[in-house]
Design a protein around this motif. Structure first.
Motif, PDB file in Angstrom:
ATOM      1  N   GLU A 151       0.816  -1.219   0.000  1.00 28.91           N
ATOM      2  CA  GLU A 151       0.000   0.000   0.000  1.00 28.91           C
ATOM      3  C   GLU A 151       0.849   1.268   0.000  1.00 28.91           C
ATOM      4  N   ASN A 152       1.996   1.227   0.677  1.00 27.13           N
ATOM      5  CA  ASN A 152       2.883   2.392   0.772  1.00 27.13           C
ATOM      6  C   ASN A 152       4.255   1.929   1.252  1.00 27.13           C
ATOM      7  N   TYR A 153       5.174   2.868   1.397  1.00 24.13           N
ATOM      8  CA  TYR A 153       6.544   2.525   1.778  1.00 24.13           C
ATOM      9  C   TYR A 153       6.604   1.901   3.172  1.00 24.13           C
ATOM     10  N   ASN A 154       5.822   2.430   4.112  1.00 21.20           N
ATOM     11  CA  ASN A 154       5.820   1.868   5.468  1.00 21.20           C
ATOM     12  C   ASN A 154       5.282   0.442   5.478  1.00 21.20           C
ATOM     13  N   ASP A 155       4.292   0.158   4.669  1.00 25.17           N
ATOM     14  CA  ASP A 155       3.769  -1.204   4.539  1.00 25.17           C
ATOM     15  C   ASP A 155       4.875  -2.134   4.024  1.00 25.17           C
ATOM     16  N   PHE A 156       5.629  -1.673   3.036  1.00 22.06           N
ATOM     17  CA  PHE A 156       6.760  -2.444   2.513  1.00 22.06           C
ATOM     18  C   PHE A 156       7.774  -2.728   3.619  1.00 22.06           C
ATOM     19  N   LEU A 157       8.167  -1.689   4.378  1.00 17.88           N
ATOM     20  CA  LEU A 157       9.148  -1.873   5.453  1.00 17.88           C
ATOM     21  C   LEU A 157       8.652  -2.856   6.500  1.00 17.88           C
ATOM     22  N   ASN A 158       7.410  -2.687   6.911  1.00 16.23           N
ATOM     23  CA  ASN A 158       6.847  -3.559   7.948  1.00 16.23           C
ATOM     24  C   ASN A 158       6.778  -5.010   7.512  1.00 16.23           C
ATOM     25  N   LYS A 159       6.364  -5.255   6.291  1.00 15.47           N
ATOM     26  CA  LYS A 159       6.201  -6.636   5.822  1.00 15.47           C
ATOM     27  C   LYS A 159       7.527  -7.310   5.475  1.00 15.47           C
ATOM     28  N   ASN A 160       8.604  -6.539   5.437  1.00 20.98           N
ATOM     29  CA  ASN A 160       9.925  -7.090   5.132  1.00 20.98           C
ATOM     30  C   ASN A 160      10.910  -6.884   6.279  1.00 20.98           C
ATOM     31  N   ASN A 161      10.389  -6.658   7.485  1.00 19.20           N
ATOM     32  CA  ASN A 161      11.224  -6.514   8.686  1.00 19.20           C
ATOM     33  C   ASN A 161      12.281  -5.422   8.560  1.00 19.20           C
ATOM     34  N   ASN A 162      11.872  -4.271   8.041  1.00 15.62           N
ATOM     35  CA  ASN A 162      12.758  -3.106   7.907  1.00 15.62           C
ATOM     36  C   ASN A 162      14.113  -3.453   7.300  1.00 15.62           C
ATOM     37  N   PRO A 163      14.111  -3.920   6.065  1.00 17.27           N
ATOM     38  CA  PRO A 163      15.371  -4.343   5.454  1.00 17.27           C
ATOM     39  C   PRO A 163      16.275  -3.160   5.125  1.00 17.27           C
ATOM     40  N   THR A 164      17.554  -3.444   4.957  1.00 15.37           N
ATOM     41  CA  THR A 164      18.464  -2.457   4.395  1.00 15.37           C
ATOM     42  C   THR A 164      18.106  -2.327   2.923  1.00 15.37           C
ATOM     43  N   VAL A 165      17.914  -1.109   2.456  1.00 16.90           N
ATOM     44  CA  VAL A 165      17.488  -0.873   1.081  1.00 16.90           C
ATOM     45  C   VAL A 165      18.512   0.022   0.388  1.00 16.90           C
ATOM     46  N   PHE A 166      19.082  -0.474  -0.701  1.00 18.94           N
ATOM     47  CA  PHE A 166      19.919   0.374  -1.547  1.00 18.94           C
ATOM     48  C   PHE A 166      18.978   1.213  -2.398  1.00 18.94           C
TER      49      PHE A 166
END
Length: 164
Positions: A60-75
């Motif tokens: 749904e949004n960037y925070n949803d992405f972070l939450n569902k992927n355990n706050n990964p390191t993102v390049f």
């Protein structure tokens, strides 16, 4: 590997990226809003008959992405970085994010992630490359760094044999 598209706008770009993801066993993460419908004909045309095999996740949004992927390191691929995509070390499960075609990744996300921001060098007067080309460049560098993850690296001729 994981390719993340933040609010992609152009269906054929996403279709091309999806095809590259299938061919490299890479997960494609799409963060809404999208500039097209996921069943768009041009998306599927660019992805050819590979689209059904794509490991696709939509958020749904960037925070949803972070939450569902355990706050990964993102390049984060951006024209604003001083570090090139070759200057970092990728792991086999790295997340590499690209922003929307018209604006890139918002500076609000970049400012706290300087060490993970990467750029593709190019001549100064040009802003950026096509999104699907940019993804391919960085994706294949990350795969190269990981010895192509047991991919097929040899080809055979169909009708002739190699000389020498």
């Amino acid at each position: 590997m994981n390719i993340v598209l933040l609010e992609p706008e152009i269906a054929p770009n996403t279709g091309n990226i999806g095809r590259s993801c299938v061919a490299t066993n890479t997960t494609l993460h799409l963060i809404e809003p999208l500039g097209f419908k996921i069943d768009d004909k041009s998306l599927k045309r660019a992805g050819l008959d590979y689209w059904h095999a794509l490991d696709l996740k939509i958020y749904e949004n960037y925070n949803d992405f972070l939450n569902k992927n355990n706050n990964p390191t993102v390049f984060m691929a951006t024209t604003k970085s001083t570090q090139t995509y070759c200057d970092v070390s990728y792991k086999p499960d790295s997340f590499i994010m690209f922003g929307k075609e018209s604006k890139g990744i918002p500076e609000e996300l970049l400012v706290n992630n300087k060490e993970n921001c990467i750029r593709i060098p190019m001549i100064g007067q040009y802003r950026s490359l096509n999104l699907s080309n940019s993804v391919s460049i960085v994706l294949f560098e990350s795969l190269r760094q990981n010895n192509f993850l047991d991919f097929q690296t040899e080809g055979t001729l169909h009708n002739l044999t190699w000389k020498g």
